[in-house]
Motif scaffolding. Structure first.
Motif, PDB file in Angstrom:
ATOM      1  N   ALA A 218       0.858  -9.651 -95.524  1.00 25.51           N
ATOM      2  CA  ALA A 218       0.751  -8.327 -94.898  1.00 25.51           C
ATOM      3  C   ALA A 218      -0.715  -7.930 -94.765  1.00 25.51           C
ATOM      4  O   ALA A 218      -1.498  -8.085 -95.705  1.00 25.51           O
ATOM      5  N   ARG A 219      -1.069  -7.440 -93.616  1.00 27.72           N
ATOM      6  CA  ARG A 219      -2.441  -7.042 -93.379  1.00 27.72           C
ATOM      7  C   ARG A 219      -2.689  -5.633 -93.909  1.00 27.72           C
ATOM      8  O   ARG A 219      -1.867  -4.739 -93.688  1.00 27.72           O
ATOM      9  N   PRO A 220      -3.797  -5.414 -94.605  1.00 25.42           N
ATOM     10  CA  PRO A 220      -4.085  -4.068 -95.113  1.00 25.42           C
ATOM     11  C   PRO A 220      -4.324  -3.106 -93.955  1.00 25.42           C
ATOM     12  O   PRO A 220      -4.856  -3.469 -92.916  1.00 25.42           O
ATOM     13  N   GLY A 221      -3.910  -1.892 -94.153  1.00 22.21           N
ATOM     14  CA  GLY A 221      -4.043  -0.890 -93.107  1.00 22.21           C
ATOM     15  C   GLY A 221      -2.696  -0.326 -92.730  1.00 22.21           C
ATOM     16  O   GLY A 221      -1.881   0.036 -93.588  1.00 22.21           O
ATOM     17  N   TRP A 222      -2.444  -0.243 -91.421  1.00 24.59           N
ATOM     18  CA  TRP A 222      -1.222   0.375 -90.931  1.00 24.59           C
ATOM     19  C   TRP A 222       0.032  -0.367 -91.383  1.00 24.59           C
ATOM     20  O   TRP A 222       1.041   0.251 -91.697  1.00 24.59           O
ATOM     21  N   GLN A 223      -0.020  -1.704 -91.452  1.00 23.63           N
ATOM     22  CA  GLN A 223       1.173  -2.472 -91.830  1.00 23.63           C
ATOM     23  C   GLN A 223       1.582  -2.173 -93.272  1.00 23.63           C
ATOM     24  O   GLN A 223       2.763  -1.949 -93.562  1.00 23.63           O
ATOM     25  N   VAL A 224       0.620  -2.162 -94.188  1.00 25.38           N
ATOM     26  CA  VAL A 224       0.918  -1.840 -95.582  1.00 25.38           C
ATOM     27  C   VAL A 224       1.324  -0.373 -95.727  1.00 25.38           C
ATOM     28  O   VAL A 224       2.250  -0.039 -96.489  1.00 25.38           O
ATOM     29  N   HIS A 227       5.072  -0.018 -94.325  1.00 24.60           N
ATOM     30  CA  HIS A 227       6.169  -0.712 -94.987  1.00 24.60           C
ATOM     31  C   HIS A 227       6.189  -0.558 -96.511  1.00 24.60           C
ATOM     32  O   HIS A 227       7.203  -0.877 -97.139  1.00 24.60           O
ATOM     33  N   ILE A 228       5.084  -0.082 -97.103  1.00 24.43           N
ATOM     34  CA  ILE A 228       5.053   0.056 -98.563  1.00 24.43           C
ATOM     35  C   ILE A 228       4.742   1.486 -98.979  1.00 24.43           C
ATOM     36  O   ILE A 228       5.517   2.124 -99.698  1.00 24.43           O
ATOM     37  N   THR A 229       3.586   2.004 -98.515  1.00 28.24           N
ATOM     38  CA  THR A 229       3.136   3.302 -99.008  1.00 28.24           C
ATOM     39  C   THR A 229       4.073   4.432 -98.599  1.00 28.24           C
ATOM     40  O   THR A 229       4.532   5.217 -99.447  1.00 28.24           O
ATOM     41  N   LEU A 230       4.373   4.539 -97.313  1.00 26.73           N
ATOM     42  CA  LEU A 230       5.216   5.646 -96.852  1.00 26.73           C
ATOM     43  C   LEU A 230       6.633   5.596 -97.427  1.00 26.73           C
ATOM     44  O   LEU A 230       7.163   6.637 -97.826  1.00 26.73           O
ATOM     45  N   PRO A 231       7.294   4.429 -97.491  1.00 24.63           N
ATOM     46  CA  PRO A 231       8.618   4.418 -98.136  1.00 24.63           C
ATOM     47  C   PRO A 231       8.564   4.830 -99.607  1.00 24.63           C
ATOM     48  O   PRO A 231       9.485   5.499-100.097  1.00 24.63           O
ATOM     49  N   GLN A 232       7.509   4.458-100.316  1.00 26.46           N
ATOM     50  CA  GLN A 232       7.399   4.837-101.721  1.00 26.46           C
ATOM     51  C   GLN A 232       7.082   6.327-101.891  1.00 26.46           C
ATOM     52  O   GLN A 232       7.325   6.892-102.957  1.00 26.46           O
ATOM     53  N   LEU A 233       6.543   6.937-100.847  1.00 31.17           N
ATOM     54  CA  LEU A 233       6.226   8.370-100.886  1.00 31.17           C
ATOM     55  C   LEU A 233       7.334   9.232-100.292  1.00 31.17           C
ATOM     56  O   LEU A 233       7.111  10.402 -99.994  1.00 31.17           O
ATOM     57  N   ARG A 234       8.513   8.678-100.119  1.00 29.13           N
ATOM     58  CA  ARG A 234       9.587   9.409 -99.432  1.00 29.13           C
ATOM     59  C   ARG A 234       9.949  10.700-100.155  1.00 29.13           C
ATOM     60  O   ARG A 234      10.033  11.762 -99.536  1.00 29.13           O
ATOM     61  N   ALA A 235      10.142  10.634-101.471  1.00 27.84           N
ATOM     62  CA  ALA A 235      10.516  11.848-102.212  1.00 27.84           C
ATOM     63  C   ALA A 235       9.404  12.890-102.148  1.00 27.84           C
ATOM     64  O   ALA A 235       9.671  14.084-101.954  1.00 27.84           O
ATOM     65  N   THR A 236       8.161  12.459-102.292  1.00 25.66           N
ATOM     66  CA  THR A 236       7.041  13.392-102.202  1.00 25.66           C
ATOM     67  C   THR A 236       6.930  13.986-100.811  1.00 25.66           C
ATOM     68  O   THR A 236       6.665  15.190-100.650  1.00 25.66           O
TER      69      THR A 236
END
Length: 319
Positions: A218-224, A227-236
């Motif tokens: 996975a390339r750092p930036g928009w892809q990460v 697919h990772i940061t935003l799903p993990q921040l769903r509750a917040t």
């Protein structure tokens, strides 16, 4: 006379910790510390709320102790009032501006601060500091110093450098430049607070997820981020969105202090609380009608909040 050894106690007496932290004494200390706050909450929050609901069923002109019961007439009058529905439209426009801009800006600030290796606490404090500022003070600074309609205002001064004409930011309705003033002052005041919420959510994400994503290519930036940061921040993200909508419903200080003049408040851009303020405390002093509007507004906020929570699945167990 010999002293008892350290750690022993005189026969017939209880230990000091038992005397201070006994079952009855703990209950007493609990009420000593919590009692004043609970009493203040009841007197200054719940009693006024209950009295407001009571007034909404009476014809309460210039009085808080009416005796003319009219049932739901205040509610029907408020729902048929075009000014009240227009205030809800004003809220809709305001929330359409402020909710996404605050969400994006606070998330961007949190991402930048979270990536810092040094002085993270400093920048976190700097961005959060405006949240401690009074809405009234910030509105007056925006009105008198930054977006002043004369040439001494900062915005007009900057525009003058490029040969642009002076703009009456708060008195021009076509185009409605006052929205720029209202949104920017609210954005400056609350972005730091929601940045802290996002920052707390970011720091709870396990670094192993990013390491695994890097191993998978996975390339750092928009892809990460996607697919990772935003799903993990769903509750917040859901909590921030709910708080932003509720705070937009409660907008009053910036509207009132920015748009009101010596001749009164203009007929445009009246959010619900400003309209209810003039209804209950204006010329007619119709406390019954204003209380009915306040109850309706509280019900609307509750319905919108519950609807958003259901839509986003807040509290739903994740698979």
């Amino acid at each position: 006379m010999t002293r008892p050894p350290v750690g022993d106690r005189i026969p017939g007496t209880r230990p000091r910790t038992s005397r201070l932290l006994g079952t009855q004494n703990r209950t007493l200390w609990f009420w000593i510390f919590v009692g004043p706050f609970a009493l203040g909450l009841i007197l200054f929050t719940y009693v006024p709320l209950a009295w407001s609901v009571y007034l909404s069923f009476f014809d309460a002109h210039n009085t808080v102790s009416p005796d003319d019961f009219i049932g739901f007439d205040n509610y029907t009058s408020m729902l048929r009032n075009d000014a009240f529905t227009d205030s809800l439209v004003t809220f809709a426009v305001f929330s359409a501006f402020i909710v996404p801009t605050t969400f994006v800006l606070s998330l961007a600030l949190a991402l930048m601060v979270n990536r810092l290796r040094r002085a993270q606490a400093f920048f976190r404090s700097v961005f959060f500091l405006p949240a401690a500022c009074s809405y009234v003070v910030a509105a007056m600074i925006w009105k008198l110093s930054i977006f002043n309609g004369v040439r001494f205002g900062l915005a007009n001064t900057v525009l003058g450098w490029f040969g642009a004409d002076q703009t009456a930011w708060l008195s021009t309705t076509d185009p409605p430049w006052y929205w720029l003033v209202i949104v920017t002052v609210r954005l400056w005041l609350q972005a730091g607070f929601y940045m802290i919420l996002f920052l707390a959510g970011l720091q709870r994400i396990s670094p192993t997820l990013y390491e695994a994503a890097a191993v998978d290519g996975a390339r750092p930036g928009w892809q990460v981020l996607r697919h990772i940061t935003l799903p993990q921040l769903r509750a917040t993200s859901v909590a921030v969105t709910l708080l932003l909508v509720i705070n937009a419903f409660q907008a009053f200080d910036e509207f009132y202090n920015l748009l009101s003049t010596s001749s009164g408040y203009p007929p445009h851009a009246r959010p619900p609380l400003v309209y209810l303020y003039y209804t209950a405390l204006g010329r007619e002093q119709n406390l019954g009608l204003g209380s009915a509007g306040a109850v309706l507004l509280a019900l609307i906020i509750a319905v919108v909040t519950i609807g958003q929570a259901r839509w986003f699945g807040l509290g739903r167990r994740e698979d």
